[in-house]
Design a protein around this motif. Sequence first.
Motif, PDB file in Angstrom:
ATOM      1  N   ILE A 133       1.023  -0.934   0.186  1.00  0.00           N
ATOM      2  CA  ILE A 133      -0.147  -0.078  -0.317  1.00  0.00           C
ATOM      3  C   ILE A 133       1.197   1.590   0.182  1.00  0.00           C
ATOM      4  CG2 ILE A 133      -1.778   1.364   1.233  1.00  0.00           C
ATOM      5  CD1 ILE A 133      -3.300  -1.246   2.083  1.00  0.00           C
ATOM      6  N   SER A 134       1.964   1.296   0.654  1.00  0.00           N
ATOM      7  CA  SER A 134       2.950   2.530   0.827  1.00  0.00           C
ATOM      8  C   SER A 134       3.823   2.529  -0.719  1.00  0.00           C
ATOM      9  CB  SER A 134       4.026   2.380   2.166  1.00  0.00           C
ATOM     10  OG  SER A 134       4.560   1.413   1.846  1.00  0.00           O
ATOM     11  N   PHE A 135       3.616   1.278  -1.385  1.00  0.00           N
ATOM     12  CA  PHE A 135       5.011   1.812  -2.440  1.00  0.00           C
ATOM     13  C   PHE A 135       3.449   2.111  -3.809  1.00  0.00           C
ATOM     14  CE2 PHE A 135       5.296  -0.452  -6.363  1.00  0.00           C
ATOM     15  CZ  PHE A 135       6.692  -0.005  -6.388  1.00  0.00           C
ATOM     16  N   LEU A 136       1.967   1.883  -3.648  1.00  0.00           N
ATOM     17  CA  LEU A 136       1.577   2.064  -4.320  1.00  0.00           C
ATOM     18  C   LEU A 136       0.744   3.765  -3.870  1.00  0.00           C
ATOM     19  CD1 LEU A 136      -1.087  -0.806  -4.300  1.00  0.00           C
ATOM     20  CD2 LEU A 136      -0.081   0.196  -6.269  1.00  0.00           C
ATOM     21  N   LEU A 137       0.907   3.960  -2.600  1.00  0.00           N
ATOM     22  CA  LEU A 137       0.430   5.248  -2.766  1.00  0.00           C
ATOM     23  C   LEU A 137       1.918   6.295  -2.896  1.00  0.00           C
ATOM     24  CD1 LEU A 137      -0.934   4.966   0.912  1.00  0.00           C
ATOM     25  CD2 LEU A 137      -2.271   5.739  -0.916  1.00  0.00           C
ATOM     26  N   LYS A 138       3.183   5.845  -2.731  1.00  0.00           N
ATOM     27  CA  LYS A 138       4.101   6.974  -3.606  1.00  0.00           C
ATOM     28  C   LYS A 138       4.136   6.666  -4.054  1.00  0.00           C
ATOM     29  CE  LYS A 138       9.435   6.553  -3.160  1.00  0.00           C
ATOM     30  NZ  LYS A 138       9.999   5.797  -2.852  1.00  0.00           N
ATOM     31  N   ASN A 139       3.410   5.519  -5.715  1.00  0.00           N
ATOM     32  CA  ASN A 139       4.227   5.927  -7.192  1.00  0.00           C
ATOM     33  C   ASN A 139       2.875   6.552  -8.054  1.00  0.00           C
ATOM     34  OD1 ASN A 139       6.438   4.895  -7.497  1.00  0.00           O
ATOM     35  ND2 ASN A 139       5.778   2.683  -7.078  1.00  0.00           N
ATOM     36  N   SER A 140       1.846   6.513  -6.814  1.00  0.00           N
ATOM     37  CA  SER A 140       0.653   7.636  -7.287  1.00  0.00           C
ATOM     38  C   SER A 140       0.239   9.290  -7.207  1.00  0.00           C
ATOM     39  CB  SER A 140      -0.607   7.041  -6.423  1.00  0.00           C
ATOM     40  OG  SER A 140      -0.863   7.832  -5.122  1.00  0.00           O
ATOM     41  N   LYS A 141       1.353   9.138  -6.993  1.00  0.00           N
ATOM     42  CA  LYS A 141       1.945  11.172  -6.433  1.00  0.00           C
ATOM     43  C   LYS A 141       2.862  11.607  -8.012  1.00  0.00           C
ATOM     44  CE  LYS A 141       1.941  10.850  -1.963  1.00  0.00           C
ATOM     45  NZ  LYS A 141       2.709  12.184  -0.511  1.00  0.00           N
TER      46      LYS A 141
END
Length: 77
Positions: free
Chosen positions: A69-77
């Motif tokens: 989840i943290s990886f997805l949130l980081k890459n969605s910015k």
Amino acid sequence: MESQNPSKEQLRKWNQDPDNWIWGIFYFNHEDKRLMPPKRNRMMGWTINFANPFSIGLFVLILGGIIGISFLLKNSK
């Protein structure tokens, strides 16, 4: 056999036994088959029984989910 169907009193004794806690924070009891027993202070929530292989799998899944989840949130910015 007591470890297959322990009483509430036995579960409480296992939980309070300092020999079942590594460094006071990691619960490790082969007799206790629960995946997530309560912490010593029940107000603090639950912990992982590191003596149970299924608990370790659950821990890895939870940790992987958090990292994913943290990886997805980081890459969605």
